[in-house]
Write an enzyme that holds these catalytic residues in place. Sequence first.
Site, PDB file in Angstrom:
ATOM      1  N   ASP A  18      12.875  -1.482   7.802  1.00 54.18           N
ATOM      2  CA  ASP A  18      12.738  -1.472   9.414  1.00 54.18           C
ATOM      3  C   ASP A  18      14.203  -1.032   9.930  1.00 54.18           C
ATOM      4  OD1 ASP A  18       9.851  -2.189   9.497  1.00 54.18           O
ATOM      5  OD2 ASP A  18      10.291  -4.234   9.181  1.00 54.18           O
TER       6      ASP A  18
ATOM      7  N   HIS B  97       7.288  -7.844  10.036  1.00 55.42           N
ATOM      8  CA  HIS B  97       7.071  -6.385   9.828  1.00 55.42           C
ATOM      9  C   HIS B  97       5.722  -5.748   9.699  1.00 55.42           C
ATOM     10  CE1 HIS B  97       7.940  -2.661   7.112  1.00 55.42           C
ATOM     11  NE2 HIS B  97       7.038  -3.319   6.069  1.00 55.42           N
TER      12      HIS B  97
HETATM   13  P1  NAD Z   1       1.679   0.732  -5.985  1.00 53.81           P
HETATM   14  O1  NAD Z   1       0.134   0.660  -6.054  1.00 53.81           O
HETATM   15  O2  NAD Z   1       1.992   1.955  -6.350  1.00 53.81           O
HETATM   16  O3  NAD Z   1       2.124  -0.252  -7.008  1.00 53.81           O
HETATM   17  C1  NAD Z   1       1.930  -1.621  -7.005  1.00 53.81           C
HETATM   18  C2  NAD Z   1       2.243  -2.364  -8.516  1.00 53.81           C
HETATM   19  O4  NAD Z   1       1.624  -3.657  -8.794  1.00 53.81           O
HETATM   20  C3  NAD Z   1       1.342  -1.520  -9.515  1.00 53.81           C
HETATM   21  O5  NAD Z   1       1.948  -0.990 -10.564  1.00 53.81           O
HETATM   22  C4  NAD Z   1       0.244  -2.501 -10.262  1.00 53.81           C
HETATM   23  O6  NAD Z   1      -0.161  -2.360 -11.312  1.00 53.81           O
HETATM   24  C5  NAD Z   1       1.080  -3.844  -9.795  1.00 53.81           C
HETATM   25  N1  NAD Z   1       0.477  -5.248  -9.740  1.00 53.81           N
HETATM   26  C6  NAD Z   1      -0.765  -5.336  -9.161  1.00 53.81           C
HETATM   27  N2  NAD Z   1      -1.079  -6.644  -9.407  1.00 53.81           N
HETATM   28  C7  NAD Z   1      -0.102  -7.361 -10.176  1.00 53.81           C
HETATM   29  C8  NAD Z   1       0.451  -8.487 -10.604  1.00 53.81           C
HETATM   30  N3  NAD Z   1      -0.497  -9.515 -10.429  1.00 53.81           N
HETATM   31  N4  NAD Z   1       1.362  -8.576 -11.476  1.00 53.81           N
HETATM   32  C9  NAD Z   1       2.498  -7.562 -11.452  1.00 53.81           C
HETATM   33  N5  NAD Z   1       2.018  -6.444 -11.007  1.00 53.81           N
HETATM   34  C10 NAD Z   1       1.035  -6.439 -10.455  1.00 53.81           C
HETATM   35  O7  NAD Z   1       2.173   0.153  -4.531  1.00 53.81           O
HETATM   36  P2  NAD Z   1       3.423   0.354  -4.001  1.00 53.81           P
HETATM   37  O8  NAD Z   1       3.518   1.607  -3.176  1.00 53.81           O
HETATM   38  O9  NAD Z   1       4.531   0.054  -5.074  1.00 53.81           O
HETATM   39  O10 NAD Z   1       3.513  -0.743  -2.925  1.00 53.81           O
HETATM   40  C11 NAD Z   1       3.707  -1.982  -3.473  1.00 53.81           C
HETATM   41  C12 NAD Z   1       3.309  -3.230  -2.224  1.00 53.81           C
HETATM   42  O11 NAD Z   1       4.590  -2.848  -1.224  1.00 53.81           O
HETATM   43  C13 NAD Z   1       2.352  -2.810  -1.208  1.00 53.81           C
HETATM   44  O12 NAD Z   1       1.462  -4.193  -0.948  1.00 53.81           O
HETATM   45  C14 NAD Z   1       2.866  -2.188   0.138  1.00 53.81           C
HETATM   46  O13 NAD Z   1       2.303  -2.264   1.062  1.00 53.81           O
HETATM   47  C15 NAD Z   1       4.353  -2.946   0.195  1.00 53.81           C
HETATM   48  N6  NAD Z   1       5.299  -2.358   0.959  1.00 53.81           N
HETATM   49  C16 NAD Z   1       6.106  -3.043   1.676  1.00 53.81           C
HETATM   50  C17 NAD Z   1       7.264  -2.611   2.392  1.00 53.81           C
HETATM   51  C18 NAD Z   1       8.158  -3.418   3.064  1.00 53.81           C
HETATM   52  O14 NAD Z   1       8.772  -2.971   4.000  1.00 53.81           O
HETATM   53  N7  NAD Z   1       8.189  -4.772   2.913  1.00 53.81           N
HETATM   54  C19 NAD Z   1       7.417  -0.945   2.386  1.00 53.81           C
HETATM   55  C20 NAD Z   1       6.586  -0.534   1.687  1.00 53.81           C
HETATM   56  C21 NAD Z   1       5.426  -0.996   0.617  1.00 53.81           C
HETATM   57  C1  LMR Z   2       6.380   0.446   5.604  1.00 56.01           C
HETATM   58  O1  LMR Z   2       6.591   0.014   6.512  1.00 56.01           O
HETATM   59  O2  LMR Z   2       6.436   1.433   5.076  1.00 56.01           O
HETATM   60  C2  LMR Z   2       5.505  -0.447   4.629  1.00 56.01           C
HETATM   61  O3  LMR Z   2       5.346  -1.662   5.039  1.00 56.01           O
HETATM   62  C3  LMR Z   2       4.294   0.084   3.984  1.00 56.01           C
HETATM   63  C4  LMR Z   2       3.120   0.420   5.076  1.00 56.01           C
HETATM   64  O4  LMR Z   2       2.109  -0.017   4.979  1.00 56.01           O
HETATM   65  O5  LMR Z   2       3.577   1.135   6.161  1.00 56.01           O
END
Ligand code: NAD
Ligand code: LMR
Length: 337
Positions: A170, A197
């Site tokens: 953010d 967030h």
């Molecule tokens: P993705 O599906 O590409 O990757 C997630 C990974 O987690 C996969 O490789 C999966 O195998 C693994 N996984 C699932 N269960 C697991 C477990 N028990 N132990 C270990 N690994 C496990 O998803 P992504 O795009 O990498 O996003 C991941 C998370 O981050 C999502 O929840 C998304 O919403 C969040 N996210 C947060 C922010 C933020 O600003 N905080 C920003 C973007 C995404």
């Molecule tokens: C973001 O802000 O990009 C992440 O929290 C992923 C989402 O779900 O938007």
Amino acid sequence: MLARTALRAIPRRAFSTSAPRQTKVAVLGAGGGIGQPLSLLLKMDPLVSSLSLYDIRGAPGVAADISHVDVAGEVNGYPADKLEDALKGVEVVVIPAGVPRKPGMTRDDLFNTNASIVRDLAAAVSKTAPKAHILVISNPVNSTVPIVASVLEKAGTFDPARLFGVTTLDVVRASRFLSSLAGTDPKDTHVTVVGGHSGVTIVPLLSQTPQAKSVIANKETYEKLVNRIQYGGDEVVKAKDGAGSATLSMAFAAAKFTNSLLRALKGEKGIVVPSFVKSPLFEKEGVEFFSSNIELGPNGVAKIHGLGELSAEEQELVKAALPELQKNIEKGVKFAA
Ligand code: NAD
Ligand code: LMR
């Protein structure tokens, strides 16, 4: 030869450091869209001496791949049944494990799947690396951070100074979006983003950024900018059209936050960044976790800063954020109980 030297210098310059310190960092969810580029960026960070990559799918492959990058530091990958091994001796744990959004979903729609993933990973960290700093990326952050806190609390290992919800994306977006309107360099355009967030809980304090003055002066432009910062995640989800949410900018943001923490852990002073932590700021209003500027120190959170002076609009934004935050936090705490 010159090109090779220059290439080598570029990514490592992205990280601020003065002297190396041996720090073992784990990424849980290292095989995913965020996990892979984040692991690569952490490998480039001179403050990371050892990387432990864990995922239920694909982590050994990612580790083998990254381990060929010609910078110092070891990389090990662990399959699904080796979580405990992955966490041995780890000082910082970054958690991007869990499912991402698809168009039409809110972050809260991820709760049913991600809450238990995060709960189980937190329990494993508590058991094997109880002194580790935990950086939570998995959504919904407003609920997953309270889940981790509750799990650790029950196990008697909770230290609020060592638990962080990563809201850096953010901050990165606010700086980038404002800069493109104000014609400034994002490098010098710092925006404090507070709250949580998701949607209305994301509150940019643009009145505290000198470069935002002309943008704020135009009500319509200001409101559009605030909305874009609050819903920047949706922009990416929509553009990826079912293939997930932000991964590359998130990996960048998480690597940036991790580097700030690592520098503070090794004694660098004056590092202040926003993060979603257990906070006294709105405790009286029933909101136990809140993101505000945090001073980082050798033991994690050293000081939680107040919000400073707010404009009338920002006071309204904070007011709107609190009930939603409270709901999200309660949901997490209830689940963990
Ligand atoms: P993705 O599906 O590409 O990757 C997630 C990974 O987690 C996969 O490789 C999966 O195998 C693994 N996984 C699932 N269960 C697991 C477990 N028990 N132990 C270990 N690994 C496990 O998803 P992504 O795009 O990498 O996003 C991941 C998370 O981050 C999502 O929840 C998304 O919403 C969040 N996210 C947060 C922010 C933020 O600003 N905080 C920003 C973007 C995404
Ligand atoms: C973001 O802000 O990009 C992440 O929290 C992923 C989402 O779900 O938007």
